[in-house]
Motif scaffolding. Structure first.
Motif: not given
Length: 149
Positions: A15, A74, A77, A80, A112
């Motif tokens: 994150r 969250l 999500d 990355e 994800f």
């Protein structure tokens, strides 16, 4: 050496701390503890559901369940690729190395992460939630060796 094994969390994916609040960071402070809490280890093992972990976090943190659920979703999500590691993976693959994943990861997180193009560069994977064992238990390393030599 032609095989390289990567971890995911904090190595290939993370994150961006600048994209979240201090409250969010403090909520997940348990992840930075010396020993991962048993409830999170069981989540990574695939033995607990997202709902069960949400309930446990609500009990242990005193946060409302809805807030815990929002923070958990969250946190997924916000994952990355870490740009330098992503480039390294691409360079190693182009140089002919065989690349593998060995990671403690829950079902929601791994689903994800598999959507990112860099994940397709790996030749194989051993992910804790799919194997029912977590690092540092010997069995997860045995699976990696049995499967990929």
């Amino acid at each position: 050496m032609k095989n390289i094994v990567f971890d995911l969390g904090g190595v290939l994916f993370a994150r961006d701390k600048n994209k979240s609040t201090q409250e969010f960071h403090e909520f997940f402070s348990f992840i930075r503890s010396e020993r991962m809490p048993l409830f999170w280890e069981e989540y990574d093992r695939g033995a607990s559901t997202l709902g069960e972990v949400t309930d446990m976090l609500a009990r242990t943190t005193g946060c409302p369940r809805e807030k815990c659920e929002r923070f958990l979703l969250l946190s997924i999500d916000m994952q990355e690729p870490v740009a330098p590691t992503e480039r390294l993976v691409g360079d190693l693959k182009a140089a002919g190395y065989r690349l593998y994943v060995l990671s403690n990861m829950s079902r929601e997180f791994i689903a994800f992460l598999r959507r990112f193009p860099v994940y397709r560069l790996f030749d194989g994977e051993v992910v804790s939630c799919e194997e029912g064992t977590v690092k540092p238990e010997p069995r997860i390393y045995e699976i990696l060796l049995e499967r990929y030599g």
